[in-house]
Motif scaffolding. Structure first.
Motif, mmCIF file in Angstrom:
data_model
loop_
_atom_site.group_PDB
_atom_site.id
_atom_site.type_symbol
_atom_site.label_atom_id
_atom_site.label_comp_id
_atom_site.label_asym_id
_atom_site.label_seq_id
_atom_site.Cartn_x
_atom_site.Cartn_y
_atom_site.Cartn_z
ATOM 1 N N PRO A 113 0.784 -1.231 0.000
ATOM 2 C CA PRO A 113 0.000 0.000 0.000
ATOM 3 C C PRO A 113 0.822 1.291 0.000
ATOM 4 O O PRO A 113 0.346 2.306 -0.483
ATOM 5 N N ASN A 114 2.024 1.286 0.521
ATOM 6 C CA ASN A 114 2.778 2.526 0.696
ATOM 7 C C ASN A 114 3.980 2.607 -0.230
ATOM 8 O O ASN A 114 5.117 2.713 0.211
ATOM 9 N N ILE A 115 3.713 2.591 -1.513
ATOM 10 C CA ILE A 115 4.775 2.661 -2.519
ATOM 11 C C ILE A 115 4.658 3.976 -3.285
ATOM 12 O O ILE A 115 3.568 4.426 -3.614
ATOM 13 N N ILE A 116 5.802 4.568 -3.546
ATOM 14 C CA ILE A 116 5.901 5.640 -4.533
ATOM 15 C C ILE A 116 6.892 5.133 -5.565
ATOM 16 O O ILE A 116 8.049 4.865 -5.262
ATOM 17 N N TRP A 117 6.420 4.942 -6.779
ATOM 18 C CA TRP A 117 7.315 4.533 -7.858
ATOM 19 C C TRP A 117 8.171 5.734 -8.231
ATOM 20 O O TRP A 117 7.660 6.830 -8.406
ATOM 21 N N ASN A 118 9.467 5.526 -8.358
ATOM 22 C CA ASN A 118 10.364 6.609 -8.738
ATOM 23 C C ASN A 118 11.104 6.196 -10.004
ATOM 24 O O ASN A 118 11.823 5.211 -10.004
ATOM 25 N N VAL A 119 10.901 6.935 -11.074
ATOM 26 C CA VAL A 119 11.461 6.580 -12.374
ATOM 27 C C VAL A 119 12.979 6.505 -12.334
ATOM 28 O O VAL A 119 13.569 5.539 -12.810
ATOM 29 N N ALA A 120 13.631 7.516 -11.764
ATOM 30 C CA ALA A 120 15.092 7.529 -11.800
ATOM 31 C C ALA A 120 15.658 8.401 -10.687
ATOM 32 O O ALA A 120 15.004 9.318 -10.211
ATOM 33 N N GLU A 121 16.869 8.116 -10.326
ATOM 34 C CA GLU A 121 17.661 8.925 -9.402
ATOM 35 C C GLU A 121 18.512 9.850 -10.269
ATOM 36 O O GLU A 121 19.233 9.386 -11.153
ATOM 37 N N GLU A 122 18.406 11.162 -10.037
ATOM 38 C CA GLU A 122 19.158 12.149 -10.809
ATOM 39 C C GLU A 122 19.012 11.885 -12.307
ATOM 40 O O GLU A 122 19.969 11.722 -13.049
ATOM 41 N N SER A 123 17.762 11.854 -12.715
ATOM 42 C CA SER A 123 17.394 11.396 -14.053
ATOM 43 C C SER A 123 18.035 12.174 -15.190
ATOM 44 O O SER A 123 18.301 11.609 -16.250
ATOM 45 N N GLU A 124 18.288 13.468 -15.000
ATOM 46 C CA GLU A 124 18.818 14.242 -16.114
ATOM 47 C C GLU A 124 20.216 13.818 -16.530
ATOM 48 O O GLU A 124 20.700 14.220 -17.590
ATOM 49 N N GLU A 125 20.869 12.979 -15.729
ATOM 50 C CA GLU A 125 22.178 12.462 -16.131
ATOM 51 C C GLU A 125 22.071 11.482 -17.298
ATOM 52 O O GLU A 125 23.030 11.300 -18.042
ATOM 53 N N LYS A 126 20.918 10.825 -17.438
ATOM 54 C CA LYS A 126 20.771 9.792 -18.474
ATOM 55 C C LYS A 126 19.511 9.922 -19.326
ATOM 56 O O LYS A 126 19.451 9.355 -20.408
ATOM 57 N N HIS A 127 18.483 10.617 -18.818
ATOM 58 C CA HIS A 127 17.180 10.566 -19.483
ATOM 59 C C HIS A 127 16.632 11.954 -19.806
ATOM 60 O O HIS A 127 16.718 12.867 -18.986
#
Length: 168
Positions: free
Chosen positions: A15-29
């Motif tokens: 129940p207590n999830i936050i999906w996080n796409v990326a850590e420091e995403s601008e480095e790769k995405h």
């Protein structure tokens, strides 16, 4: 696509999830790639969990797109401890103002550079500064297994206070 769906299907029942796409995403995405990943997660998750992203220190949520698939900002903000409250207020204000309808995104202050995992006065002040600004505080490097009971108790105090207060 299959990789993301497999992960989401394995954990979405919690129940207590936050999906996080990326850590420091601008480095790769690019923002487009982050949004595309978020779209797959959003589609695969049958429980409506938040989908977020994280990037380098900034009040501005760089991956935010009105009408996009992300509704959570894992904010990294490198400011001195005494500026954490104002940073949290400013981030909350930006989040509330985002989007055409003013229903922007949710913010957690996820990576304050000054935390060291101990329940010292600086950490206690940071936790309360964020909470009183309307932003959920998180402490980088903590988890339920290895975090000291004293630090978990600091978090518990905030939770107990908000749950016992009719702050609306």
């Amino acid at each position: 696509d299959a990789f993301l769906r497999t992960i989401v299907n394995a954990f979405e029942h919690h129940p207590n999830i936050i999906w996080n796409v990326a850590e420091e995403s601008e480095e790769k995405h690019s923002t487009l790639k982050v949004q595309n990943i978020a779209a797959v997660i959003r589609d695969a998750d049958d429980h409506g969990h938040l989908v977020g992203n994280h990037h380098h220190s900034s009040l501005v949520f760089k991956a935010w797109l009105d009408g996009g698939y992300i509704d959570h900002y894992s904010m990294h903000l490198d400011v001195p401890p005494q500026d954490a409250h104002q940073g949290a207020v400013d981030a909350r204000d930006l989040a509330e103002a985002a989007g055409v309808d003013g229903n922007g995104y949710m913010v957690t202050y996820t990576e304050p550079f000054f935390t060291n995992g101990s329940p010292d006065p600086v950490i206690r002040q940071y936790l309360w500064d964020c909470a009183m600004a309307g932003v959920m505080p998180l402490i980088f490097g903590t988890d339920v297994v290895s975090t000291s009971p004293a630090l978990l108790n600091e978090c518990r105090k905030i939770s107990d206070w908000f749950e016992s207060t009719d702050f609306w």
